[in-house]
Motif scaffolding. Structure first.
Motif, PDB file in Angstrom:
ATOM      1  N   VAL A 396       0.831  -1.314  -0.012  1.00 25.43           N
ATOM      2  CA  VAL A 396       0.157  -0.026   0.005  1.00 25.43           C
ATOM      3  C   VAL A 396       0.953   1.254   0.043  1.00 25.43           C
ATOM      4  O   VAL A 396       1.689   1.378   0.961  1.00 25.43           O
ATOM      5  N   ILE A 397       0.682   2.221  -1.076  1.00 24.54           N
ATOM      6  CA  ILE A 397       1.681   3.048  -1.198  1.00 24.54           C
ATOM      7  C   ILE A 397       0.815   4.619  -0.964  1.00 24.54           C
ATOM      8  O   ILE A 397      -0.416   4.559  -1.793  1.00 24.54           O
ATOM      9  N   VAL A 398       1.726   5.458  -0.445  1.00 24.34           N
ATOM     10  CA  VAL A 398       1.042   6.735  -0.661  1.00 24.34           C
ATOM     11  C   VAL A 398       2.024   7.557  -1.220  1.00 24.34           C
ATOM     12  O   VAL A 398       3.278   7.698  -0.801  1.00 24.34           O
ATOM     13  N   LYS A 399       1.371   8.442  -2.430  1.00 18.57           N
ATOM     14  CA  LYS A 399       2.455   9.402  -3.168  1.00 18.57           C
ATOM     15  C   LYS A 399       1.786  10.733  -2.937  1.00 18.57           C
ATOM     16  O   LYS A 399       0.605  10.962  -3.134  1.00 18.57           O
ATOM     17  N   GLY A 400       2.726  11.643  -2.834  1.00 13.48           N
ATOM     18  CA  GLY A 400       2.348  13.108  -2.900  1.00 13.48           C
ATOM     19  C   GLY A 400       2.051  13.701  -1.503  1.00 13.48           C
ATOM     20  O   GLY A 400       1.876  14.882  -1.424  1.00 13.48           O
ATOM     21  N   ASN A 401       2.413  12.977  -0.551  1.00  9.41           N
ATOM     22  CA  ASN A 401       2.342  13.638   1.068  1.00  9.41           C
ATOM     23  C   ASN A 401       3.807  14.291   1.281  1.00  9.41           C
ATOM     24  O   ASN A 401       4.788  13.816   1.486  1.00  9.41           O
ATOM     25  N   THR A 402       3.990  15.553   0.584  1.00  8.15           N
ATOM     26  CA  THR A 402       4.967  16.520   0.763  1.00  8.15           C
ATOM     27  C   THR A 402       4.998  17.149   2.225  1.00  8.15           C
ATOM     28  O   THR A 402       5.948  17.593   2.571  1.00  8.15           O
ATOM     29  N   ARG A 403       4.027  16.912   2.992  1.00  2.00           N
ATOM     30  CA  ARG A 403       3.895  17.615   4.343  1.00  2.00           C
ATOM     31  C   ARG A 403       3.560  16.619   5.430  1.00  2.00           C
ATOM     32  O   ARG A 403       4.010  16.723   6.627  1.00  2.00           O
ATOM     33  N   THR A 404       2.632  15.724   5.016  1.00  2.07           N
ATOM     34  CA  THR A 404       1.955  14.915   6.177  1.00  2.07           C
ATOM     35  C   THR A 404       2.864  13.476   6.185  1.00  2.07           C
ATOM     36  O   THR A 404       2.965  13.020   5.203  1.00  2.07           O
ATOM     37  N   ASN A 405       3.115  13.148   7.302  1.00  2.07           N
ATOM     38  CA  ASN A 405       3.937  11.920   7.604  1.00  2.07           C
ATOM     39  C   ASN A 405       3.211  10.881   7.220  1.00  2.07           C
ATOM     40  O   ASN A 405       2.135  10.755   7.335  1.00  2.07           O
ATOM     41  N   ASP A 406       3.957   9.812   6.754  1.00  2.00           N
ATOM     42  CA  ASP A 406       3.345   8.469   6.356  1.00  2.00           C
ATOM     43  C   ASP A 406       2.436   8.092   7.457  1.00  2.00           C
ATOM     44  O   ASP A 406       1.329   7.631   7.226  1.00  2.00           O
ATOM     45  N   HIS A 407       2.963   8.026   8.641  1.00  2.00           N
ATOM     46  CA  HIS A 407       2.052   6.967   9.640  1.00  2.00           C
ATOM     47  C   HIS A 407       0.575   7.784   9.810  1.00  2.00           C
ATOM     48  O   HIS A 407      -0.177   7.255   9.854  1.00  2.00           O
ATOM     49  N   VAL A 408       0.654   9.324   9.729  1.00  2.00           N
ATOM     50  CA  VAL A 408      -0.763   9.701   9.568  1.00  2.00           C
ATOM     51  C   VAL A 408      -1.400   9.384   8.740  1.00  2.00           C
ATOM     52  O   VAL A 408      -2.783   9.597   8.796  1.00  2.00           O
ATOM     53  N   VAL A 409      -1.095   9.299   7.514  1.00  2.00           N
ATOM     54  CA  VAL A 409      -2.011   8.679   6.253  1.00  2.00           C
ATOM     55  C   VAL A 409      -2.222   7.166   6.384  1.00  2.00           C
ATOM     56  O   VAL A 409      -3.121   6.737   6.458  1.00  2.00           O
ATOM     57  N   ARG A 411      -2.098   5.058   8.508  1.00  3.53           N
ATOM     58  CA  ARG A 411      -2.905   4.530   9.745  1.00  3.53           C
ATOM     59  C   ARG A 411      -4.622   4.885   9.438  1.00  3.53           C
ATOM     60  O   ARG A 411      -5.411   3.889   9.928  1.00  3.53           O
ATOM     61  N   GLU A 412      -4.680   5.671   8.503  1.00  6.55           N
ATOM     62  CA  GLU A 412      -6.366   5.667   8.189  1.00  6.55           C
ATOM     63  C   GLU A 412      -6.881   4.946   7.188  1.00  6.55           C
ATOM     64  O   GLU A 412      -7.816   4.801   6.862  1.00  6.55           O
ATOM     65  N   LEU A 413      -5.871   4.321   6.402  1.00  8.22           N
ATOM     66  CA  LEU A 413      -6.251   3.502   5.385  1.00  8.22           C
ATOM     67  C   LEU A 413      -6.859   2.148   5.646  1.00  8.22           C
ATOM     68  O   LEU A 413      -6.199   1.556   6.452  1.00  8.22           O
ATOM     69  N   ARG A 414      -8.024   1.894   4.983  1.00  3.40           N
ATOM     70  CA  ARG A 414      -8.690   0.729   5.166  1.00  3.40           C
ATOM     71  C   ARG A 414      -8.142  -0.539   4.446  1.00  3.40           C
ATOM     72  O   ARG A 414      -8.528  -1.741   4.756  1.00  3.40           O
ATOM     73  N   THR A 415      -7.625  -0.246   3.441  1.00  2.00           N
ATOM     74  CA  THR A 415      -6.692  -1.492   2.579  1.00  2.00           C
ATOM     75  C   THR A 415      -5.288  -1.682   3.017  1.00  2.00           C
ATOM     76  O   THR A 415      -4.686  -0.782   3.324  1.00  2.00           O
ATOM     77  N   ARG A 416      -5.070  -2.800   3.676  1.00  2.86           N
ATOM     78  CA  ARG A 416      -3.830  -3.262   4.499  1.00  2.86           C
ATOM     79  C   ARG A 416      -3.240  -4.260   3.647  1.00  2.86           C
ATOM     80  O   ARG A 416      -4.155  -5.298   3.206  1.00  2.86           O
TER      81      ARG A 416
END
Lengths: 854, 250
Positions: A396-409, A411-416
């Motif tokens: 599960v990859i998050v792209k474009g978070n230039t300010r918000t840290n990975d863990h903040v995003v 942890r909210e994802l329902r796809t694990r």
């Protein structure tokens, strides 16, 4: 291209030969430096070069990339043994020194400047001129000026001979509107319905009441004689459409590309009604007046088709009956292509065939409807299913978070990782990411990336950061003193980075914490400040939110503290809150608990309460719990979902443990330790009716009770109903202000005309609202609405009558600006008179901030 | 100030050029950039263009605008491949991407670009004396990517989503076979399998305790000296006990 000297026999194109560059010359330039051009070309004396070969091509490309020439040509002038002498022949073009517009307004010129992308110093070629002219024409045709003329004058600079300036003369001419859209051949769908499908091609507004009357009077009897209700209704609709048309939201203009698209949607409309063979026989656009055109559209409707037998092939997971249940199409239904597509592939409102599979890991699922037999007007279908294998999530990859840290995003994802692929989970995650307000909700893009070789799928969420921080700063001079407010609220704060200097850009952010600070002062007499901090994932393990807040206000008469006449009133409040997301009954539920401590200290400060003598200290220690369920789809403009919350606040029942005689006690002793239990219920529901038109239904109840009839219901924390819901200067006794439109502030509170500080102990309010968005742009979301409200507040349970409600209706607009929050302006009309307050109802304007009226 | 404004509006390119160079040398990069902006168009295709382009890139670098600086350095290296400054520009272009790379907890697009740029530099100038430094920078950036993967895997572990944690730790080892977090990852895999097995339904327990057992053995053969081994061995013992219990039940 490489041009050779006299001796062509030296070159064999099928057989490149290597030479050494013996020299390079430049011809055809007046203003540019020869050596630099040679260097730019990359052709160096003594380098080895193949002819014909790649280096020459690259040299031409490099020179061309300078954008300074109209023509570049490299030729060999001489060969001698292994040496080759090259010449670069260039044709220089004048450069643009400036450009200006004539014939358009300044704002239009600014728009054009952005579009035509001319840069000072560019070379001016014929191509540039034509391109510029085309862009401008296209710009104005897009706005309905079909006859725009553009002429570009080239003016040589008198001083610098290789510079040129452009004067762009534009004549927009008159806007061309569409006078009439005429349909022929449409027997089953009337003109009005067809016109509605032409989304971007609208005829101009008309208002001809007498003409309409005339047509109705002369033609209705004849139509009525046919005894066909449909014909009569169609006729009536057409007459109205022909004579009364208002163009408010969409202007009448003709844009060819849009028109082509509209014709497609016209056919689509027919297809959806079962007319599969419908076709546009011809369409013609012609000038019907000096400023108008008309459009004739001839349609061949064809026959209407119906669904026949539906057979499923390739399904092993679900039976044909189960699939038919989901498809909801039966034999004999009107053949509707888009309904079929929606129920097979994606239906946002109900479950569809694809969702059935895609929510269970069948990522590679596909279904192809095939028409196996067409007999007369009945179409037999075969649904060919390819189920494929179930896919599990790998990365599960998050792209474009230039300010918000990975863990903040993350942890909210329902796809694990490790879970079965599920489309619904992805859709829900996307929605929940939007609700965080860290990212632009319109730009969250989830992409599943399948890895067919190992049966897994990676899921990538692309996000774009946005800021929902708010700032409030106001200051002024009033009542002979300085009045000022400073408020800051940060939605994505990072407390652990406070001491990192480099993180202050402009404030430490990225950990998803909320911090708000506010300070207000009216000079010497009034000062208040408050601070609150929220960590949404306390401990980082579970989404347990924790928040702490403190506030302090001081009111005084401005004299020195030591003065004998010093009067003051101080409030201090401290609150701890712990929120928890629940997994039961379902995972939309939350539980929130809070502990709050409030003290009111009065010193010679009379007449602000309905009791006491202006002295004393009152303490409110309470514990509260809220149980809520929220399935709303978006925080700003809600389209679906509901929100229910139930809350209870209690203080310790001090009086039950004491044998004091409360009935005969003075107020300041009786209420010293405030005691009550307070119940509140909120319910709201959102439904999309048609398109973006949304219905919102909301209702609220509140009840305040006491433990001890000798003390009675506490005078603190009471309900005040009516108006804009903004807590004003009077909010000293912990009162809860509930907005209600159509009535002045707090006016629906019992006996308000006698005493403004008594308040109600029971209230209810119900709202029905229709909302329509004008702009869904996240940087300025705007919607309009119309509402009906009913509500009232009562002194005690004995006088409570849920049917004695005050009613109102009105209209309003909401503007959401990320920096300021949700701003609202409403006009409401209160239908019911309020005894003792003659000006409290009828037409009222209300300004609101952040859903203070809700 | 007004003198500078006048200069900006003046048409005397010669003076502008001299002042721009002077500003640059006085380290007034902000003003230099504004002048270079204008001069670039004017001196395009002339001898001065090269110097302007090089200074322009450096001025952005000094202003800490690494995104633009990287872009202008790369553009310089492309436009003036024969210049004596080409190698330096190619390196600086990559170095600016390196400087622009964000902390590991944020999106790493820039980091990946920086690695690519540095590798490109090494390929293009294999004998440059900057190759050593470039390799060091690449190592540092790779470590950042590994750290990101480790942190995300650890996050799942912390949230007690053991399945997700195991997959992420395994991917970390697979994606970065020579990672220095290998020991850490394998340690967590063994522990996560144990917790995962404990929380599983009966029918899945045997398989997962077996995985725990194997994961500890695997760890031990890779890191026989590790300080984690003692803890893992005791987990292994518990897993074995559970396995025995399960087989007794059957």
């Amino acid at each position: 291209q490489i041009r050779l000297g006299d001796d062509l026999s030296e070159i064999d194109y099928s057989n490149p030969r290597e030479y050494i560059i013996g020299g390079v010359t430049v011809t055809g330039v007046q203003y540019l430096d020869h050596n630099v051009l040679i260097m730019l070309s990359g052709l160096q004396v003594a380098d080895r070069i193949e002819i014909p070969g790649d280096k020459i091509r690259k040299a031409i490309e490099k020179l061309w990339a300078q954008g300074l020439f109209e023509n570049v040509r490299i030729s060999a002038t001489r060969f001698s043994d292994d040496l080759v002498f090259l010449n670069i022949d260039l044709q220089e073009r004048p450069r643009l020194s400036k450009f200006s517009f004539k014939g358009v307004k300044k704002s239009e010129a600014d728009d054009l400047r952005d579009k035509i992308k001319l840069v000072k110093g560019d070379v001016v070629t014929d191509n540039v001129i034509i391109r510029t002219s085309n862009i401008i024409k296209k710009h104005f045709t897009g706005k309905g000026f079909l006859n725009t003329e553009v002429e570009i004058e080239q003016v040589r600079d008198s001083v610098k001979s290789n510079e040129i300036s452009l004067v762009i003369n534009i004549d927009k001419n008159n806007k061309v509107r569409i006078d009439r859209i005429n349909f022929t051949g449409n027997e089953n769908l009337n003109d009005t319905r067809l016109k509605r499908t032409l989304k971007n091609t609208k005829d101009k507004g008309v208002f001809r009441p007498f003409n309409a009357l005339d047509q109705l009077v002369t033609k209705t009897p004849r139509k009525a004689l046919t005894l066909n209700a449909d014909t009569l209704i169609n006729f009536g609709a057409d007459v109205i459409n022909e004579n009364f048309r208002f163009r408010i939201f969409k202007s009448s203009k003709f844009i060819r590309d849009d028109f082509k698209e509209d014709l497609n949607s016209l056919i689509a409309k027919y297809n959806n009604e079962g007319y599969r063979d419908a076709a546009i026989v011809s369409d013609s656009v012609y000038r019907s007046g000096p400023r108008t055109i008309s459009i004739d559209i001839a349609i061949d409707e064809g026959r209407r088709y119906y669904f026949g037998d539906i057979k499923w092939v390739g399904n092993t997971k679900y039976s044909a009956e189960q699939l038919n249940e989901v498809l909801k199409i039966r034999r004999g239904d009107i053949y509707n292509q888009s309904e079929l597509d929606a129920n097979l592939n994606y239906n946002p409102n109900e479950i569809d065939i694809s969702t059935l599979y895609l929510d269970d890991g069948y990522l590679f699922f596909s279904v192809t409807p095939v028409e196996v037999r067409v007999e007369n007007d009945t179409i037999d279908m075969e649904m060919r299913i390819r189920e494929g294998k179930q896919a599990t999530i790998n990365k599960v990859i998050v792209k474009g978070n230039t300010r918000t840290n990975d863990h903040v995003v993350m942890r909210e994802l329902r796809t694990r990782p490790g879970q079965m692929f599920s489309r619904s989970d992805i859709i829900r995650t996307t929605r929940e990411l939007a609700q965080l307000r860290y990212f632009d909700p319109e730009k969250i893009v989830p992409t599943p990336i399948p890895n067919p070789n190992d049966g897994t799928v990676d899921i990538e969420y692309k996000v774009e950061e946005t800021s929902s921080d708010q700032i409030e700063l106001s200051g002024g001079w009033g009542y002979g003193r300085v009045v000022g407010t400073l408020g800051l609220s940060f939605n994505n704060f990072s407390a652990r980075k406070i001491f990192q200097g480099s993180a202050w850009r402009p404030i430490p952010s990225g950990d998803g914490q909320k911090l708000s600070l506010r300070m207000q002062s009216y000079g010497k007499g009034y000062l208040s400040y408050s601070a609150s901090f929220t960590e949404p994932w306390l401990g980082g393990k579970k989404p347990n939110s924790f928040s702490v807040s403190y506030y302090h206000s001081l009111y005084s008469n401005g004299l020195a503290r030591s003065s004998e006449n010093y009067q003051s009133f101080k409030i201090d409040g401290f609150m701890l809150m712990l929120g928890k997301r629940l997994a039961w009954p379902d995972d939309y539920f939350t539980l929130m608990q809070r502990i709050s401590i409030q003290t009111y200290r009065l010193n010679n400060y009379g007449s602000i309460f309905a009791f006491g003598n202006g002295n004393g200290k009152y303490n409110n220690y309470s514990y509260g719990v809220t149980f809520a369920r929220n399935s709303i789809d978006s925080p700003i403009f809600q389209r679906s979902g509901s929100e229910v919350s139930l809350s209870l606040d209690v203080t310790p029942p001090y009086s039950l443990f004491s044998d004091k005689d409360y009935a005969s006690m003075a107020d300041e002793d009786k209420f010293k330790w405030i005691e009550y239990h307070k119940w509140k219920i909120n319910f709201s529901l959102y439904r999309q009716i048609i398109g973006n038109l949304v219905l919102s239904a909301r209702t609220k109840y509140g009840f305040l009770g006491s433990y001890n009839s000798d003390i009675g219901i506490t005078p603190f924390d009471r309900f005040y109903l009516g108006g804009d819901g903004l807590s004003g200067y009077n909010n000293l006794d912990g009162r809860e202000i509930i907005g209600m439109r159509g009535y002045s502030n707090e006016s629906l509170t019992p006996d308000y005309y006698k005493n403004k500080n008594v308040g109600g102990t029971i209230y209810n309010k119900t709202t029905l609202e229709l909302r329509y968005p004008l702009s869904l742009n996240p940087s300025a979301t705007i919607y309009v609405m119309t509402f009906l409200e009913a509500g009232n507040a009562w002194k005690d349970f004995r006088s409570f009558n849920p049917f004695a409600l005050k009613r109102s209706a009105g209209v309003g607009v909401r503007v959401f600006l990320p920096m300021f929050g949700l701003l609202g302006l409403d006009w409401g009309y209160g239908f019911d008179d309020i005894p003792g307050l003659p000006s409290a109802n009828k037409g009222q304007f209300h300004f609101s901030i952040n859903q203070s009226i809700d | 100030c007004s003198k500078y404004q006048k200069l900006l509006k003046s048409t005397d390119n010669e003076e502008k050029y001299e002042r721009a160079i002077a500003y640059y040398e006085e380290k007034d990069f902000y003003r230099a950039i504004q002048l270079f902006d204008q001069l670039q168009a004017i001196y395009r295709g002339t001898e001065r263009a090269e110097k302007i382009a090089f200074y322009y890139a450096y001025a952005h670098y000094e202003q800490r605008d690494y995104i633009l600086a990287s872009y202008y350095f790369k553009q310089f290296a492309r436009n003036y491949p024969n210049s004596k400054n080409a190698e330096e520009a190619a390196f600086m272009g990559a170095y600016c991407s390196y400087l622009d790379s964000p902390p590991s907890s944020l999106d790493q697009v820039v980091t990946l670009d920086a690695i690519k740029d540095l590798q490109l530099f090494i390929n293009q100038y294999p004998s440059s004396e900057r190759v050593g430094q470039a390799n060091e920078l690449i190592d540092e950036l790779r470590l950042k990517l590994e750290t990101k993967a480790l942190n995300i895997a650890t996050l799942y572990y912390k949230m007690e989503d053991y399945k997700a944690a195991i997959i992420n730790f395994e991917n970390l080892i697979k994606d970065y076979p020579d990672t220095r977090y290998r020991e850490m990852a394998m340690y967590h895999i063994a522990k996560a399998y144990f917790s995962y097995a404990q929380k599983s339904i009966e029918s899945k327990k045997e398989e997962r305790f077996q995985h725990t057992y194997d994961a500890v053995d695997n760890f031990a053969s890779n890191f026989p000296e590790s300080s984690y081994l003692k803890e893992l061995r005791s987990i292994q013992k518990n897993a074995l006990k559970e396995l025995n219990n399960l087989s007794d039940l059957q």
